[in-house]
Design a protein around this motif. Sequence first.
Motif, PDB file in Angstrom:
ATOM      1  N   TYR A 151       0.837  -1.199   0.000  1.00  0.00           N
ATOM      2  CA  TYR A 151       0.000   0.000   0.000  1.00  0.00           C
ATOM      3  C   TYR A 151       0.871   1.248   0.000  1.00  0.00           C
ATOM      4  O   TYR A 151       1.529   1.555   0.993  1.00  0.00           O
ATOM      5  CB  TYR A 151      -0.917  -0.004   1.229  1.00  0.00           C
ATOM      6  CG  TYR A 151      -1.783  -1.237   1.285  1.00  0.00           C
ATOM      7  CD1 TYR A 151      -2.922  -1.322   0.485  1.00  0.00           C
ATOM      8  CD2 TYR A 151      -1.458  -2.309   2.104  1.00  0.00           C
ATOM      9  CE1 TYR A 151      -3.723  -2.457   0.520  1.00  0.00           C
ATOM     10  CE2 TYR A 151      -2.262  -3.449   2.148  1.00  0.00           C
ATOM     11  CZ  TYR A 151      -3.389  -3.520   1.348  1.00  0.00           C
ATOM     12  OH  TYR A 151      -4.177  -4.629   1.374  1.00  0.00           O
ATOM     13  N   HIS A 204      -7.245   1.577   2.150  1.00  0.00           N
ATOM     14  CA  HIS A 204      -8.337   0.664   1.791  1.00  0.00           C
ATOM     15  C   HIS A 204      -9.489   0.861   2.785  1.00  0.00           C
ATOM     16  O   HIS A 204      -9.308   1.440   3.865  1.00  0.00           O
ATOM     17  CB  HIS A 204      -7.874  -0.795   1.756  1.00  0.00           C
ATOM     18  CG  HIS A 204      -7.115  -1.251   2.978  1.00  0.00           C
ATOM     19  ND1 HIS A 204      -6.572  -2.503   3.090  1.00  0.00           N
ATOM     20  CD2 HIS A 204      -6.799  -0.625   4.144  1.00  0.00           C
ATOM     21  CE1 HIS A 204      -5.969  -2.628   4.272  1.00  0.00           C
ATOM     22  NE2 HIS A 204      -6.091  -1.512   4.921  1.00  0.00           N
ATOM     23  N   SER A 227     -10.748  -1.447   4.425  1.00  0.00           N
ATOM     24  CA  SER A 227     -10.683  -2.499   5.461  1.00  0.00           C
ATOM     25  C   SER A 227     -10.624  -1.899   6.865  1.00  0.00           C
ATOM     26  O   SER A 227     -10.921  -2.592   7.843  1.00  0.00           O
ATOM     27  CB  SER A 227      -9.478  -3.400   5.213  1.00  0.00           C
ATOM     28  OG  SER A 227      -9.613  -4.038   3.965  1.00  0.00           O
ATOM     29  N   ARG A 235      -4.149   6.207  -2.522  1.00  0.00           N
ATOM     30  CA  ARG A 235      -2.827   5.583  -2.678  1.00  0.00           C
ATOM     31  C   ARG A 235      -1.894   6.588  -3.338  1.00  0.00           C
ATOM     32  O   ARG A 235      -2.296   7.292  -4.270  1.00  0.00           O
ATOM     33  CB  ARG A 235      -2.907   4.329  -3.566  1.00  0.00           C
ATOM     34  CG  ARG A 235      -3.876   3.277  -3.058  1.00  0.00           C
ATOM     35  CD  ARG A 235      -3.222   2.090  -2.407  1.00  0.00           C
ATOM     36  NE  ARG A 235      -4.268   1.235  -1.814  1.00  0.00           N
ATOM     37  CZ  ARG A 235      -4.637   0.042  -2.280  1.00  0.00           C
ATOM     38  NH1 ARG A 235      -4.013  -0.460  -3.332  1.00  0.00           N
ATOM     39  NH2 ARG A 235      -5.584  -0.648  -1.690  1.00  0.00           N
ATOM     40  N   GLN A 251     -13.613   2.062  -2.971  1.00  0.00           N
ATOM     41  CA  GLN A 251     -13.711   0.633  -2.690  1.00  0.00           C
ATOM     42  C   GLN A 251     -15.022   0.383  -1.957  1.00  0.00           C
ATOM     43  O   GLN A 251     -15.672   1.312  -1.477  1.00  0.00           O
ATOM     44  CB  GLN A 251     -12.574   0.204  -1.754  1.00  0.00           C
ATOM     45  CG  GLN A 251     -11.244   0.009  -2.431  1.00  0.00           C
ATOM     46  CD  GLN A 251     -10.239  -0.686  -1.509  1.00  0.00           C
ATOM     47  OE1 GLN A 251     -10.369  -0.661  -0.290  1.00  0.00           O
ATOM     48  NE2 GLN A 251      -9.241  -1.306  -2.103  1.00  0.00           N
ATOM     49  N   GLU A 274     -16.062  -2.229   1.140  1.00  0.00           N
ATOM     50  CA  GLU A 274     -15.680  -3.302   2.061  1.00  0.00           C
ATOM     51  C   GLU A 274     -16.924  -4.076   2.473  1.00  0.00           C
ATOM     52  O   GLU A 274     -18.015  -3.503   2.545  1.00  0.00           O
ATOM     53  CB  GLU A 274     -15.046  -2.668   3.318  1.00  0.00           C
ATOM     54  CG  GLU A 274     -14.269  -3.637   4.156  1.00  0.00           C
ATOM     55  CD  GLU A 274     -12.929  -3.972   3.507  1.00  0.00           C
ATOM     56  OE1 GLU A 274     -12.566  -3.322   2.501  1.00  0.00           O
ATOM     57  OE2 GLU A 274     -12.253  -4.891   4.012  1.00  0.00           O
ATOM     58  N   PHE A 295      -3.754 -11.661   1.492  1.00  0.00           N
ATOM     59  CA  PHE A 295      -4.016 -10.426   2.232  1.00  0.00           C
ATOM     60  C   PHE A 295      -3.811 -10.774   3.695  1.00  0.00           C
ATOM     61  O   PHE A 295      -4.401 -11.751   4.169  1.00  0.00           O
ATOM     62  CB  PHE A 295      -5.449  -9.934   1.997  1.00  0.00           C
ATOM     63  CG  PHE A 295      -5.765  -9.704   0.552  1.00  0.00           C
ATOM     64  CD1 PHE A 295      -5.410  -8.515  -0.068  1.00  0.00           C
ATOM     65  CD2 PHE A 295      -6.387 -10.696  -0.203  1.00  0.00           C
ATOM     66  CE1 PHE A 295      -5.675  -8.315  -1.413  1.00  0.00           C
ATOM     67  CE2 PHE A 295      -6.651 -10.505  -1.542  1.00  0.00           C
ATOM     68  CZ  PHE A 295      -6.294  -9.310  -2.155  1.00  0.00           C
ATOM     69  N   PHE A 342      -4.962  -9.894   6.409  1.00  0.00           N
ATOM     70  CA  PHE A 342      -6.106  -9.883   7.333  1.00  0.00           C
ATOM     71  C   PHE A 342      -7.129 -10.961   7.033  1.00  0.00           C
ATOM     72  O   PHE A 342      -8.209 -10.978   7.633  1.00  0.00           O
ATOM     73  CB  PHE A 342      -6.764  -8.499   7.345  1.00  0.00           C
ATOM     74  CG  PHE A 342      -6.705  -7.791   6.015  1.00  0.00           C
ATOM     75  CD1 PHE A 342      -5.590  -7.043   5.668  1.00  0.00           C
ATOM     76  CD2 PHE A 342      -7.748  -7.901   5.123  1.00  0.00           C
ATOM     77  CE1 PHE A 342      -5.517  -6.412   4.433  1.00  0.00           C
ATOM     78  CE2 PHE A 342      -7.679  -7.260   3.893  1.00  0.00           C
ATOM     79  CZ  PHE A 342      -6.553  -6.516   3.540  1.00  0.00           C
ATOM     80  N   GLY A 359     -11.152 -11.394  -1.334  1.00  0.00           N
ATOM     81  CA  GLY A 359     -11.799 -11.643  -0.043  1.00  0.00           C
ATOM     82  C   GLY A 359     -11.174 -12.830   0.664  1.00  0.00           C
ATOM     83  O   GLY A 359     -10.156 -13.362   0.233  1.00  0.00           O
ATOM     84  N   ALA A 401     -14.583 -11.556   4.862  1.00  0.00           N
ATOM     85  CA  ALA A 401     -14.445 -10.146   4.488  1.00  0.00           C
ATOM     86  C   ALA A 401     -14.117 -10.075   3.008  1.00  0.00           C
ATOM     87  O   ALA A 401     -13.516 -11.000   2.453  1.00  0.00           O
ATOM     88  CB  ALA A 401     -13.346  -9.487   5.306  1.00  0.00           C
ATOM     89  N   PHE A 402     -14.548  -9.004   2.397  1.00  0.00           N
ATOM     90  CA  PHE A 402     -14.151  -8.743   1.006  1.00  0.00           C
ATOM     91  C   PHE A 402     -13.979  -7.249   0.832  1.00  0.00           C
ATOM     92  O   PHE A 402     -14.474  -6.452   1.653  1.00  0.00           O
ATOM     93  CB  PHE A 402     -15.180  -9.310   0.017  1.00  0.00           C
ATOM     94  CG  PHE A 402     -16.592  -8.816   0.233  1.00  0.00           C
ATOM     95  CD1 PHE A 402     -17.011  -7.594  -0.288  1.00  0.00           C
ATOM     96  CD2 PHE A 402     -17.507  -9.581   0.964  1.00  0.00           C
ATOM     97  CE1 PHE A 402     -18.300  -7.138  -0.088  1.00  0.00           C
ATOM     98  CE2 PHE A 402     -18.814  -9.130   1.172  1.00  0.00           C
ATOM     99  CZ  PHE A 402     -19.217  -7.910   0.650  1.00  0.00           C
ATOM    100  N   GLY A 403     -13.263  -6.871  -0.194  1.00  0.00           N
ATOM    101  CA  GLY A 403     -13.077  -5.436  -0.445  1.00  0.00           C
ATOM    102  C   GLY A 403     -12.824  -5.224  -1.918  1.00  0.00           C
ATOM    103  O   GLY A 403     -11.708  -5.365  -2.386  1.00  0.00           O
TER     104      GLY A 403
HETATM  105  N1  PHE Z   1      -8.254  -4.314   1.449  1.00  0.00           N
HETATM  106  C1  PHE Z   1      -7.781  -5.126   0.368  1.00  0.00           C
HETATM  107  C2  PHE Z   1      -7.105  -4.214  -0.670  1.00  0.00           C
HETATM  108  O1  PHE Z   1      -7.409  -3.049  -0.721  1.00  0.00           O
HETATM  109  C3  PHE Z   1      -8.894  -5.915  -0.272  1.00  0.00           C
HETATM  110  C4  PHE Z   1      -9.473  -6.954   0.634  1.00  0.00           C
HETATM  111  C5  PHE Z   1     -10.473  -6.618   1.528  1.00  0.00           C
HETATM  112  C6  PHE Z   1      -9.032  -8.255   0.570  1.00  0.00           C
HETATM  113  C7  PHE Z   1     -11.000  -7.600   2.368  1.00  0.00           C
HETATM  114  C8  PHE Z   1      -9.558  -9.222   1.392  1.00  0.00           C
HETATM  115  C9  PHE Z   1     -10.563  -8.884   2.270  1.00  0.00           C
HETATM  116  O2  PHE Z   1      -6.266  -4.617  -1.402  1.00  0.00           O
END
Ligand code: PHE
Length: 344
Positions: free
Chosen positions: A160, A175, A177, A201, A215, A217, A256, A258, A290, A312-314
């Motif tokens: 990042y 992000h 997140s 970024r 994004q 989340e 990722f 997390f 995710g 989780a996803f983003g």
């Molecule tokens: N935060 C991550 C990114 O910006 C994307 C992500 C979010 C991946 C949640 C997994 C779970 O690259």
Amino acid sequence: MENLDQKLRSVQQEFEQALGSASSSKSLEQVRLQFLGKKGEFTQLLATLKDLPIEQKRAFGSQLNQLKQDAQERFEQVKDELIAREVDAANAKQQNFDVTAYKPHAYPGHLHPYSQFVHEIEDIFLSMGYEICQGPEVDSEFYNFSALNIPQDHPARDMYDTFWTTRPDYLLRTHTSTVQIHSLQSKELPLAIVAPGRTYRYEAVDASHDFMFMQCEGLLVDKKVNVSHLFGTAQTFLKTLFGKDELDIRIRPGFFPFVEPGFEIDMRCPFCSKGCGVCKHTTWIEVFPGGLVHPNVLRACNIDPEEYSGFAFGFGLTRLAMLKYGIDDIRLFHSGRVAFLKQF
Ligand code: PHE
């Protein structure tokens, strides 16, 4: 003598005529210059006096001066009338201004494509029982990194490119997140949230990169949550967004810090069946990163990972919007170009 008399009368006549036909204060000014100015007709008549014998000079001189003075007064009078008429016309025009008048080609304006797209996405997740959340765009490194299992000096921080602020440990979130942590700290379990928002970024701007993009989340934490819940959610969301009854997804491993395990979820290209420019002739498009929430993330929020689990996803909201609407330059979103905005 005769001659001068005639000349005098004809100048007087011409002057009256010119006054009569002046229709604006501008054309009236022309009349003043032509007759009463330094090189005007009356002034020139006065100049001819010097060639006359003395007694004629006297007689004509006073007559001419009187005439010029009368002409000046007449001019002022006409000028006042004309100005009064112009003011009346301007007032009448204003009074007749109809604020309810319909202007056939007026463009009414509408929400920015970003706002429209955010609403569309929110509606899909609301229909699946999610709550919409928000978090700060300026946040501490704890929310952006440490609590997300990215400790200081961990190489994953290099993923990042970060805008740090002058306040130590504060940054523009890289992000969304960060909202995972804010929600886990402040909400009761079980929870299901989505958080669309701006992210930043430190990047060179070109057609596909901007230093600010959006994004969305997603986080769901409950007992006995597993990867199939994540895959089902991704597929339902993408199918609804692209208006498809069927839309295959494909799962690849992704890293990722997390999430564990982490995935890259691809969708079958919604625009073709055999490959096209959008899917770079692969029929797959990478859209949905995710995974299952890493136990360390739950622990950082005082949640027992033995009892609770979650996914989780983003996804890149900007990227999805570009895909869905065929926008090939990310910079258009903030260009303020009416031709671009009008299409939505
Ligand atoms: N935060 C991550 C990114 O910006 C994307 C992500 C979010 C991946 C949640 C997994 C779970 O690259």
